[in-house]
Design an enzyme around this catalytic site. Structure first.
Site, PDB file in Angstrom:
ATOM      1  N   LYS A   4      55.817  32.199  40.001  1.00 39.23           N
ATOM      2  CA  LYS A   4      54.459  31.883  39.525  1.00 39.23           C
ATOM      3  C   LYS A   4      54.596  32.746  38.034  1.00 39.23           C
ATOM      4  O   LYS A   4      55.167  33.524  38.006  1.00 39.23           O
ATOM      5  CB  LYS A   4      53.601  32.193  40.571  1.00 39.23           C
ATOM      6  CG  LYS A   4      53.264  33.979  40.696  1.00 39.23           C
ATOM      7  CD  LYS A   4      52.516  34.103  41.928  1.00 39.23           C
ATOM      8  CE  LYS A   4      52.582  35.718  42.101  1.00 39.23           C
ATOM      9  NZ  LYS A   4      51.526  35.812  43.395  1.00 39.23           N
ATOM     10  N   TYR A  11      44.889  54.787  14.816  1.00 42.72           N
ATOM     11  CA  TYR A  11      43.537  54.617  14.898  1.00 42.72           C
ATOM     12  C   TYR A  11      42.830  55.770  15.755  1.00 42.72           C
ATOM     13  O   TYR A  11      43.282  56.177  16.582  1.00 42.72           O
ATOM     14  CB  TYR A  11      42.946  53.358  15.477  1.00 42.72           C
ATOM     15  CG  TYR A  11      43.565  52.009  14.324  1.00 42.72           C
ATOM     16  CD1 TYR A  11      42.449  52.188  13.348  1.00 42.72           C
ATOM     17  CD2 TYR A  11      44.223  51.493  14.894  1.00 42.72           C
ATOM     18  CE1 TYR A  11      43.018  50.924  12.322  1.00 42.72           C
ATOM     19  CE2 TYR A  11      44.654  50.185  13.810  1.00 42.72           C
ATOM     20  CZ  TYR A  11      43.686  50.172  12.766  1.00 42.72           C
ATOM     21  OH  TYR A  11      43.926  49.190  11.842  1.00 42.72           O
TER      22      TYR A  11
END
Ligand SMILES: *Cc1c(COP(=O)(O)O)cnc(C)c1O
Length: 370
Positions: A35, A258
């Protein structure tokens, strides 16, 4: 030159892991669970490696169709069954076996016109409370299915919520296994209960005719950190790797990235790697997340940004611009960085990381030679 990031799919390792599922449950047949596009590895990329499975289990009808197009003629099981009545037409046409977990799915079957009756897997909700009939409703559902001309063979399935762990002082599965055994007692039909965790930890006790091997097939460890890939003898099915595209020399007090979340407390060298969260690398992996640089262990520093992350080169004087960085998987010198360790550092599980690699990452398949 393309950006240096890539994902490698290791077919030999996938085949090895599938063999580990077989060895763990020698009396059962093995569904390779593919899946979510084979847990992010790509159905096309894993098919050759996993065609030794007894069947493929998945959820999406277009993935089932893909398997038939690839030439797979054996069993395919839809783990969530049908989502609407016309899905049954595809099941008839492609000979898909499907889970039946609710009354609506039986209603649809009862109205379905088919020449060939279907093989279904009747699902018991043994305590996870996601899909399946309650123990009280299970027998009536079986009886209803059994009366339908549209149904050929009825198998019985359930799914464990805690096969990877200890739960409330039990071994994690005892209460669900007892519910499954009681609900199935004296019903005919094949049984399937084990996912990877149960296959590795409990297969002899649970028994059953089919195990459903998902994460272990890809080399992920369902019960990390209690056990690791070496303990279960699993190999990474995927490597995510890139290169250092810049080097910075930091002075004490300099920050990285950042938010300036990392501050150097000494002079140090860092490498900037062409890999970020837009590639599927987890943004929540904080400073200290393990990486391999030229096959040697190091760690990230600072925040992961969209296209880049930084790694500590201080202990690696011979590494620098152009060095190969393994984000997870198989390193260049035969050493491995388990995806489970990276996932843990990011507060998640290997499953999520492998499913999250994005489309901009080119994939190379290391094929099994026949
Ligand atoms: C995904 C899934 C599996 C496989 O689980 P793993 O933990 O990856 O082995 C098994 N059974 C069902 C019903 C599933 O949805």
């Amino acid at each position: 030159m393309p950006r240096p990031i890539e994902a490698l799919i290791h077919q030999r390792s996938l085949a090895h892991n599938l063999a580990r599922a077989r060895a763990s449950a020698p009396d059962a047949r093995v569904w390779a669970v593919v899946k979510a596009n084979a847990y992010g590895h790509g159905i096309d990329n894993v098919f050759e490696a996993l065609r030794g499975a007894d069947g493929f289990a998945l959820l999406d009808l277009d993935e089932a169709q893909k398997l038939r197009e690839l030439g797979w003629r054996g069993p395919i099981l839809l783990l969530e069954g049908c989502f609407e009545t016309r899905d049954l037409e595809l099941c008839s046409r492609l000979h898909l076996w499907h889970a039946v977990h609710c009354e609506q799915q039986i209603d649809w079957l009862a109205m379905h016109k088919t020449h060939e009756p279907h093989r279904v897997f009747l699902k018991l909700n043994s305590g996870m409370n996601r899909l399946g009939f309650t123990p009280a409703a299970f027998r009536a559902a079986w009886t209803r299915l059994n009366a339908l001309p549209q149904v050929d063979e009825i198998s019985l399935m359930t799914h464990f919520s805690d096969a990877d762990a200890l739960r409330k002082g039990t071994d994690g599965i005892a209460h669900q296994l007892a519910a499954f055994e009681a609900a199935c007692a004296d019903l005919p039909g094949e049984r399937s209960a084990c996912n990877s965790a149960a296959t590795l930890r409990h297969a002899a006790r649970v028994g059953g005719d089919w195990v459903r091997a998902g994460i272990m097939t890809y080399g992920g460890v369902p019960d990390f950190p209690e056990h690791d890939a070496a303990h279960w003898d699993l190999q990474p099915g995927m490597t995510l790797r890139s290169k250092i595209i810049a080097v910075q020399q930091l002075q004490p007090g300099d920050t990285v990235g950042y938010g300036s979340s990392f501050t150097a407390d000494k002079a140090m060298r860092i490498g900037i790697v062409a890999c970020g969260y837009a590639d599927g690398y987890p943004r929540h992996a904080g400073s200290g997340t393990p990486v391999l640089v030229d096959g040697q262990r190091s760690a990230t520093v600072g925040r992961v940004s969209m296209d880049m992350l930084a790694v500590d080169l201080d202990a690696l004087p011979n590494s620098g611009f152009g060095s190969e960085v393994t984000l997870w998987g198989q390193g260049p010198k035969g050493n491995v960085l388990p995806i489970d360790e990276v996932a843990q550092a990011a507060g998640t599980i290997g499953y999520e990381l492998m499913c999250a690699v994005t489309r901009r990452v080119p994939v190379t398949v290391e094929r099994i030679e026949h």
